[in-house]
Design a protein around this motif. Sequence first.
Motif, PDB file in Angstrom:
ATOM      1  N   ALA A 146       0.823  -1.216   0.000  1.00  0.00           N
ATOM      2  CA  ALA A 146       0.000   0.000   0.000  1.00  0.00           C
ATOM      3  C   ALA A 146       0.856   1.264   0.000  1.00  0.00           C
ATOM      4  CB  ALA A 146      -0.925   0.003   1.203  1.00  0.00           C
ATOM      5  N   THR A 147       0.482   2.202  -0.850  1.00  0.00           N
ATOM      6  CA  THR A 147       1.138   3.508  -0.883  1.00  0.00           C
ATOM      7  C   THR A 147       0.236   4.606  -0.335  1.00  0.00           C
ATOM      8  OG1 THR A 147       0.392   3.917  -3.150  1.00  0.00           O
ATOM      9  CG2 THR A 147       2.546   2.858  -2.872  1.00  0.00           C
ATOM     10  N   THR A 148      -1.058   4.285  -0.148  1.00  0.00           N
ATOM     11  CA  THR A 148      -2.009   5.273   0.373  1.00  0.00           C
ATOM     12  C   THR A 148      -2.803   4.678   1.527  1.00  0.00           C
ATOM     13  OG1 THR A 148      -3.600   4.571  -1.331  1.00  0.00           O
ATOM     14  CG2 THR A 148      -2.263   6.546  -1.782  1.00  0.00           C
ATOM     15  N   PHE A 149      -3.050   5.524   2.530  1.00  0.00           N
ATOM     16  CA  PHE A 149      -3.745   5.088   3.754  1.00  0.00           C
ATOM     17  C   PHE A 149      -4.708   6.202   4.142  1.00  0.00           C
ATOM     18  CE2 PHE A 149      -4.361   4.587   8.270  1.00  0.00           C
ATOM     19  CZ  PHE A 149      -4.215   3.231   8.555  1.00  0.00           C
ATOM     20  N   GLY A 150      -5.941   5.825   4.473  1.00  0.00           N
ATOM     21  CA  GLY A 150      -6.924   6.809   4.918  1.00  0.00           C
ATOM     22  C   GLY A 150      -7.301   6.586   6.367  1.00  0.00           C
ATOM     23  N   MET A 151      -7.261   7.651   7.177  1.00  0.00           N
ATOM     24  CA  MET A 151      -7.572   7.547   8.599  1.00  0.00           C
ATOM     25  C   MET A 151      -8.736   8.450   8.956  1.00  0.00           C
ATOM     26  SD  MET A 151      -6.650   5.990  11.325  1.00  0.00           S
ATOM     27  CE  MET A 151      -7.931   5.990  12.593  1.00  0.00           C
ATOM     28  N   PHE A 152      -9.794   7.871   9.499  1.00  0.00           N
ATOM     29  CA  PHE A 152     -10.953   8.631   9.959  1.00  0.00           C
ATOM     30  C   PHE A 152     -10.912   8.718  11.481  1.00  0.00           C
ATOM     31  CE2 PHE A 152     -12.412   6.747   5.923  1.00  0.00           C
ATOM     32  CZ  PHE A 152     -12.676   7.920   5.237  1.00  0.00           C
ATOM     33  N   GLY A 153     -10.954   9.950  11.982  1.00  0.00           N
ATOM     34  CA  GLY A 153     -10.803  10.205  13.407  1.00  0.00           C
ATOM     35  C   GLY A 153      -9.393  10.686  13.674  1.00  0.00           C
ATOM     36  N   ASN A 181     -14.342  17.348  13.060  1.00  0.00           N
ATOM     37  CA  ASN A 181     -13.746  18.558  13.610  1.00  0.00           C
ATOM     38  C   ASN A 181     -12.500  18.881  12.785  1.00  0.00           C
ATOM     39  OD1 ASN A 181     -12.558  20.598  15.058  1.00  0.00           O
ATOM     40  ND2 ASN A 181     -12.275  19.412  16.937  1.00  0.00           N
ATOM     41  N   ALA A 182     -12.633  19.803  11.851  1.00  0.00           N
ATOM     42  CA  ALA A 182     -11.536  20.115  10.929  1.00  0.00           C
ATOM     43  C   ALA A 182     -10.272  20.539  11.675  1.00  0.00           C
ATOM     44  CB  ALA A 182     -11.958  21.212   9.962  1.00  0.00           C
ATOM     45  N   ALA A 183     -10.445  21.188  12.814  1.00  0.00           N
ATOM     46  CA  ALA A 183      -9.282  21.635  13.589  1.00  0.00           C
ATOM     47  C   ALA A 183      -8.465  20.456  14.094  1.00  0.00           C
ATOM     48  CB  ALA A 183      -9.737  22.505  14.760  1.00  0.00           C
ATOM     49  N   ALA A 184      -9.128  19.336  14.382  1.00  0.00           N
ATOM     50  CA  ALA A 184      -8.416  18.144  14.849  1.00  0.00           C
ATOM     51  C   ALA A 184      -7.524  17.587  13.745  1.00  0.00           C
ATOM     52  CB  ALA A 184      -9.410  17.094  15.320  1.00  0.00           C
ATOM     53  N   ALA A 185      -8.017  17.606  12.508  1.00  0.00           N
ATOM     54  CA  ALA A 185      -7.201  17.149  11.379  1.00  0.00           C
ATOM     55  C   ALA A 185      -6.011  18.080  11.173  1.00  0.00           C
ATOM     56  CB  ALA A 185      -8.057  17.078  10.118  1.00  0.00           C
ATOM     57  N   ASP A 186      -6.254  19.372  11.275  1.00  0.00           N
ATOM     58  CA  ASP A 186      -5.156  20.343  11.140  1.00  0.00           C
ATOM     59  C   ASP A 186      -4.105  20.129  12.217  1.00  0.00           C
ATOM     60  OD1 ASP A 186      -6.358  21.589   8.956  1.00  0.00           O
ATOM     61  OD2 ASP A 186      -7.469  23.004  10.222  1.00  0.00           O
ATOM     62  N   THR A 199       3.618  11.989   3.169  1.00  0.00           N
ATOM     63  CA  THR A 199       2.857  13.236   3.199  1.00  0.00           C
ATOM     64  C   THR A 199       1.487  13.001   3.826  1.00  0.00           C
ATOM     65  OG1 THR A 199       3.952  13.984   1.180  1.00  0.00           O
ATOM     66  CG2 THR A 199       1.904  15.095   1.796  1.00  0.00           C
ATOM     67  N   ILE A 200       1.122  13.840   4.782  1.00  0.00           N
ATOM     68  CA  ILE A 200      -0.206  13.761   5.394  1.00  0.00           C
ATOM     69  C   ILE A 200      -1.083  14.825   4.759  1.00  0.00           C
ATOM     70  CG2 ILE A 200      -1.535  13.719   7.524  1.00  0.00           C
ATOM     71  CD1 ILE A 200       1.063  13.288   9.047  1.00  0.00           C
ATOM     72  N   VAL A 201      -2.227  14.411   4.243  1.00  0.00           N
ATOM     73  CA  VAL A 201      -3.133  15.317   3.538  1.00  0.00           C
ATOM     74  C   VAL A 201      -4.486  15.334   4.240  1.00  0.00           C
ATOM     75  CG1 VAL A 201      -4.329  15.770   1.357  1.00  0.00           C
ATOM     76  CG2 VAL A 201      -1.980  14.884   1.339  1.00  0.00           C
ATOM     77  N   LYS A 202      -5.009  16.526   4.475  1.00  0.00           N
ATOM     78  CA  LYS A 202      -6.343  16.674   5.051  1.00  0.00           C
ATOM     79  C   LYS A 202      -7.385  16.385   3.978  1.00  0.00           C
ATOM     80  CE  LYS A 202      -9.223  20.218   7.301  1.00  0.00           C
ATOM     81  NZ  LYS A 202      -9.199  21.640   7.755  1.00  0.00           N
ATOM     82  N   GLY A 203      -8.222  15.389   4.214  1.00  0.00           N
ATOM     83  CA  GLY A 203      -9.218  15.003   3.229  1.00  0.00           C
ATOM     84  C   GLY A 203     -10.301  16.052   3.050  1.00  0.00           C
ATOM     85  N   ASP A 204     -10.736  16.232   1.813  1.00  0.00           N
ATOM     86  CA  ASP A 204     -11.810  17.185   1.536  1.00  0.00           C
ATOM     87  C   ASP A 204     -13.156  16.670   2.029  1.00  0.00           C
ATOM     88  OD1 ASP A 204     -10.025  18.892   0.200  1.00  0.00           O
ATOM     89  OD2 ASP A 204     -10.267  17.767  -1.670  1.00  0.00           O
TER      90      ASP A 204
END
Length: 340
Positions: A146-153, A181-186, A199-204
């Motif tokens: 895997a080259t991509t990983f998605g984390m919710f929470g 809570n967008a601030a938590a992702a930031d 690279t960590i990217v904030k999901g849209d």
Amino acid sequence: MTTATEPDTRPTALELGTDVLYLSKQDVLDLAISRTEILDHTRDALIEHGHHRYEMPAKIGVHPYSEVFFHAMPAYVPGKNAVGCKWIECYPNNPKKFGLPQTTGLMVINDVESGVPVAIMDSTWVTAMRTPAVTVLAAAKLHPTATTFGMFGCGVQGKEHVRYAAEALPKLETVYVYDTNAAAADALIAELQTDVPFTIVKGDSVEAVVKRSEVLSSATIILKEPLAVVKDEWVGAGQTILPCDLNTFWDPRTTKRADKFIVDSIDEHELFAEMGYFPDGLPTIVAETGEVLADVVAGRENPEQIIVNSNIGMAVCDVVVGRAIFDRAVDRNVGTTLTL
């Protein structure tokens, strides 16, 4: 730090049956047990579980309110000389209501030969560490390329999942994170980006994260009624999904149609189903996580398979990690000796 006017209560020598070592959360942190070590201990526990070399009843509990639970989690792992019990609670409204963690608890470690308790410790850190360790160990086994990983929470568990992914998934290039809570992702990105090699990217959006990620995990809230935040039509061939929040975050149709539904403990998932956490019925289980890690049962068999691997936490992992913490604390004279 002990001063000249304070008694020295450090565990230079514990007398079985008379003394018990108390370890606060800070004591556990001071031991500086690395994530690599936690991964090793957790892998050992899962492999022992996969070979059925353990004793661990399904979680028993009480439920003061409909949305909460207390669980007693005992386990014995002979190969790791580990026996004990974790007493843990889950109060989903704690963060908003009291500014407290959703999950807290205590763990007792016992001496295998005599049975007497030898340690009492905060289990918050243990839970926070071993939960993502299980996720990434399973991800590395089921989806090593895997080259991509998605984390919710993006709370404590979300952050640790990202940190552990850096330890166990060396091919990762991008990790997408999302929180209501967008601030938590930031905050997660600001805290971790310089510490990880990807690279960590904030999901849209939830949908965007799902469609861009080969491996996905969620550490959100645990409820009996599925929220189905992730819609079934967003999930495609070849994805590996590793929820830590039971049947809550994902559309139950995805789990039902997955090529393989793997769980950490069949007994515990059946117990949760009896409690009403799978109102549409528990999907057919093909293996336990430890069986896959131990190569007792095959994991991914072709790149097109959709695999859902639900890990809700097992006491075998807790007591193995807890035993390692106790051993190091004694070796390094950390903690407070109390009289039984």
